[in-house]
Design a protein around this motif. Structure first.
Motif, mmCIF file in Angstrom:
data_model
loop_
_atom_site.group_PDB
_atom_site.id
_atom_site.type_symbol
_atom_site.label_atom_id
_atom_site.label_comp_id
_atom_site.label_asym_id
_atom_site.label_seq_id
_atom_site.Cartn_x
_atom_site.Cartn_y
_atom_site.Cartn_z
ATOM 1 N N SER A 119 0.824 -1.216 0.000
ATOM 2 C CA SER A 119 0.000 0.000 0.000
ATOM 3 C C SER A 119 0.853 1.260 0.000
ATOM 4 N N LYS A 120 1.968 1.245 0.711
ATOM 5 C CA LYS A 120 2.825 2.427 0.807
ATOM 6 C C LYS A 120 3.611 2.688 -0.477
ATOM 7 N N LEU A 121 3.901 1.635 -1.231
ATOM 8 C CA LEU A 121 4.733 1.811 -2.411
ATOM 9 C C LEU A 121 3.939 2.050 -3.687
ATOM 10 N N ASN A 122 2.644 1.821 -3.650
ATOM 11 C CA ASN A 122 1.833 2.140 -4.819
ATOM 12 C C ASN A 122 1.813 3.648 -5.027
ATOM 13 N N GLY A 123 2.443 4.102 -6.109
ATOM 14 C CA GLY A 123 2.474 5.529 -6.397
ATOM 15 C C GLY A 123 3.572 6.307 -5.700
ATOM 16 N N ALA A 132 10.233 0.224 -6.992
ATOM 17 C CA ALA A 132 8.992 0.025 -6.237
ATOM 18 C C ALA A 132 8.290 -1.254 -6.680
ATOM 19 N N LYS A 133 8.259 -1.509 -7.981
ATOM 20 C CA LYS A 133 7.650 -2.748 -8.479
ATOM 21 C C LYS A 133 8.399 -3.970 -7.964
ATOM 22 N N ASN A 134 9.720 -3.877 -7.923
ATOM 23 C CA ASN A 134 10.544 -4.964 -7.388
ATOM 24 C C ASN A 134 10.152 -5.269 -5.944
ATOM 25 N N TYR A 135 10.087 -4.230 -5.108
ATOM 26 C CA TYR A 135 9.757 -4.410 -3.697
ATOM 27 C C TYR A 135 8.328 -4.943 -3.515
ATOM 28 N N ILE A 136 7.383 -4.403 -4.296
ATOM 29 C CA ILE A 136 5.999 -4.879 -4.210
ATOM 30 C C ILE A 136 5.923 -6.350 -4.607
ATOM 31 N N ALA A 137 6.667 -6.722 -5.636
ATOM 32 C CA ALA A 137 6.689 -8.127 -6.059
ATOM 33 C C ALA A 137 7.245 -9.018 -4.960
ATOM 34 N N GLU A 138 8.272 -8.559 -4.255
ATOM 35 C CA GLU A 138 8.801 -9.332 -3.132
ATOM 36 C C GLU A 138 7.756 -9.490 -2.036
ATOM 37 N N ALA A 139 7.005 -8.426 -1.781
ATOM 38 C CA ALA A 139 5.954 -8.493 -0.763
ATOM 39 C C ALA A 139 4.872 -9.492 -1.173
ATOM 40 N N LYS A 140 4.521 -9.511 -2.458
ATOM 41 C CA LYS A 140 3.511 -10.471 -2.921
ATOM 42 C C LYS A 140 4.029 -11.897 -2.818
ATOM 43 N N PHE A 141 5.310 -12.094 -3.084
ATOM 44 C CA PHE A 141 5.893 -13.430 -2.911
ATOM 45 C C PHE A 141 5.801 -13.866 -1.453
ATOM 46 N N ILE A 142 6.182 -12.987 -0.533
ATOM 47 C CA ILE A 142 6.130 -13.322 0.898
ATOM 48 C C ILE A 142 4.698 -13.609 1.321
ATOM 49 N N ARG A 143 3.764 -12.788 0.864
ATOM 50 C CA ARG A 143 2.355 -12.996 1.220
ATOM 51 C C ARG A 143 1.864 -14.353 0.720
ATOM 52 N N ALA A 144 2.193 -14.692 -0.531
ATOM 53 C CA ALA A 144 1.794 -15.982 -1.080
ATOM 54 C C ALA A 144 2.435 -17.130 -0.312
ATOM 55 N N PHE A 145 3.712 -16.983 0.001
ATOM 56 C CA PHE A 145 4.430 -18.029 0.724
ATOM 57 C C PHE A 145 3.777 -18.309 2.072
ATOM 58 N N CYS A 146 3.415 -17.251 2.790
ATOM 59 C CA CYS A 146 2.809 -17.414 4.110
ATOM 60 C C CYS A 146 1.408 -18.010 4.017
ATOM 61 N N TYR A 147 0.616 -17.544 3.053
ATOM 62 C CA TYR A 147 -0.719 -18.128 2.895
ATOM 63 C C TYR A 147 -0.629 -19.605 2.528
ATOM 64 N N ASN A 203 6.261 -11.454 -12.714
ATOM 65 C CA ASN A 203 6.341 -10.405 -13.734
ATOM 66 C C ASN A 203 7.298 -9.281 -13.350
ATOM 67 N N ASP A 204 7.317 -8.913 -12.063
ATOM 68 C CA ASP A 204 8.046 -7.707 -11.637
ATOM 69 C C ASP A 204 9.316 -7.982 -10.848
ATOM 70 N N LEU A 205 9.585 -9.230 -10.521
ATOM 71 C CA LEU A 205 10.832 -9.548 -9.827
ATOM 72 C C LEU A 205 12.000 -9.515 -10.803
ATOM 73 N N PRO A 206 13.201 -9.229 -10.319
ATOM 74 C CA PRO A 206 14.379 -9.249 -11.195
ATOM 75 C C PRO A 206 14.802 -10.673 -11.512
ATOM 76 N N ILE A 207 15.558 -10.814 -12.564
ATOM 77 C CA ILE A 207 16.121 -12.122 -12.906
ATOM 78 C C ILE A 207 17.160 -12.535 -11.870
ATOM 79 N N GLU A 208 17.906 -11.552 -11.377
ATOM 80 C CA GLU A 208 19.001 -11.845 -10.457
ATOM 81 C C GLU A 208 19.296 -10.607 -9.621
ATOM 82 N N TYR A 209 20.112 -10.826 -8.573
ATOM 83 C CA TYR A 209 20.629 -9.731 -7.755
ATOM 84 C C TYR A 209 22.149 -9.680 -7.923
#
Length: 482
Positions: A119-123, A132-147, A203-209
């Protein structure tokens, strides 16, 4: 009321020490919400905090993996103390059990932290749109993992009753009290959200770090894809397991994935994976522990303490440890099985046996992806691909092994051999319970030093964990498991 957000600034010093903005972040552990996202460094710290949630000792910091092994059938229990999970092993936990409440709390805390970050990173204009898309994608991964952890633990298996009671689906931030009441969505709705999050994350995560440590400890495209192969396997959606696997598994031997400077493939030396701080090619997603006092799991929660140092749980004689593969010097995996002073077989994968216990915890390995793919291919009658993938996993540990016709000559035989290979390859990594439940199998009776744990039928109420008493007391719309 002024809102505050907890912020962890100590997650993986090695991951973030090169970032000057993070080092300049104010040292408080609780800061006003309005300034928690006002610099790039603070946003990175909040993103790192999501991974810190997974590192919790009640979750993938150790205990959650132990719970899944205790509830399955490969391990006996030595310690009758409730603090070491004797009730979990005995299949006799109540809704008031601390462990039942702790896993739920840790996962929903991580989910809420993910929701806040999204919510904080949208916009936001504090960081670039791409970051911001990278970080949001990480948050969605964590949310999916926990669910995904929650739905497997507190709800019936998908293939038993996908329309049954699932979980409260929380997708918006909770930053004040009084927003607890939410009914349970169906199991299918939860799985749909998990896969939606993972698709969007991919879609929004990087290929690598930039470093091997970051590549194994933060979500990237292949991390989201690999987790999808696991989720779809639980759903028995074999076509999707295959299509996702093909994104990160080459079509011919040697099976591997290469993108940019990143390569994922089987490690040539199996023992290397469990050397304490492995960051090599087989690690798709790992929970690391930095050399700090704040990243030290308590003894009773640590994997090495439970499997080897005490041990709290030991390998049962009737389980997979008796298989010839794990009793032959020809297979490298036998080297990670030992015998203690009580003549019990013990698992040596996690070998840091004195405090602090800082073994890196493998969560997703390339070997699992190959076995997921093999099982799906066999179920879709592509027996040649299934055998090739299975052989790759076996030959990594025993290069000269050739499967017999009795092991792989028919579809049924091949599936049984793939399942056995999973038990051997992934032993002690928290998979056995998931594999039993997704195939709707009885949890077998088992013996330990503290007695015998009864078998648990698929229809039994204790086939899954009860909804925690803490959630029932604070969520008026929560319906307990029958």
């Amino acid at each position: 009321m002024k809102k505050y957000i907890l912020i962890s600034l100590f997650f993986l010093v090695a991951m973030t020490s090169c970032n000057d903005d993070l080092l300049d972040t104010i040292p408080e552990t609780s800061i006003p919400e309005e300034i928690a996202y006002n610099t790039p460094g603070k946003i990175l710290a909040q993103t790192n905090n999501l991974y810190k949630q997974l590192q919790n000792q009640n979750y993938y910091g150790g205990r959650f993996i132990i719970f899944n092994e205790q509830r399955a059938d490969q391990f006996g229990q030595n310690d009758g103390n409730a603090a070491t999970g004797s009730a979990v092993w005995n299949q006799n936990v109540a809704s008031t059990n601390d462990f039942v409440n702790n896993v739920w709390s840790v996962c929903y805390t991580a989910i809420n932290a993910s929701n806040i970050l999204i919510s904080k990173l949208n916009g936001t204009t504090v960081v670039s749109e791409a970051l911001a898309k990278n970080y949001i994608a990480e948050a969605k991964f964590i949310r999916a993992f926990c669910y995904f952890s929650l739905i497997q633990t507190y709800a019936k298996p998908y293939n038993l009753d996908k329309n049954g009671l699932g979980l409260p689906l929380r997708l918006t931030p909770i930053t004040t009290s009084g927003n607890n009441d939410l009914a349970r969505s169906s199991i299918e709705v939860i799985y749909t959200q998990i896969l939606k999050d993972l698709d969007e994350a991919e879609n929004d995560l990087p290929i690598e770090y930039s470093t091997p440590l970051l590549n194994i400890s933060r979500a990237k495209k292949s991390t989201a894809i690999a987790l999808k192969t696991r989720v779809y396997l639980v759903q028995a959606n074999y076509d999707k397991v295959i299509s996702e696997s093909q994104k990160i598994v080459s079509s011919t031997v040697p099976f591997q994935y290469t993108a940019g400077n990143l390569t994922n493939k089987l490690e040539s030396n199996f023992a290397t994976i469990f050397g304490g701080s492995y960051t090599g090619t087989e690690a798709i997603f790992t929970i690391p522990f930095a050399n700090t006092t704040t990243e030290t799991p308590a003894s009773q929660y640590a994997l090495a303490f439970n499997y080897l140092a005490q041990p709290i749980i030991f390998l049962t004689a009737a389980g997979i440890s008796s298989d010839p593969v794990l009793n032959s010097s020809n297979d490298a995996r036998s080297g990670l099985i030992g015998t203690n002073a009580a003549n019990q077989k013990v698992l040596k994968k996690f070998s840091i046996t004195t405090a602090p216990f800082r073994d890196f915890v493998p969560v997703i390995r390339y070997a699992e992806v190959l076995l997921n793919y093999a099982e799906a291919a066999a179920n879709r009658d592509d027996l040649s691909m299934a055998k090739a993938l299975l052989t790759a996993v076996r030959n990594r540990s025993n290069p000269s092994y050739v499967f017999s016709d009795a092991e792989v000559g028919t579809k049924d035989a091949l599936l049984n051999t793939i399942w056995k290979e999973r038990d051997i390859e992934l032993l002690g990594e928290g998979f056995r319970l998931m594999d039993l439940q997704r195939r709707l199998q009885t949890l077998p009776a088992k013996k330990g030093s503290i007695g015998t744990a009864p078998l648990v039928l698929v229809s039994s109420s204790n086939y899954i964990w009860p909804i925690p008493s803490g959630e029932i007391s604070t969520n008026k719309l929560m319906v307990p498991n029958p």
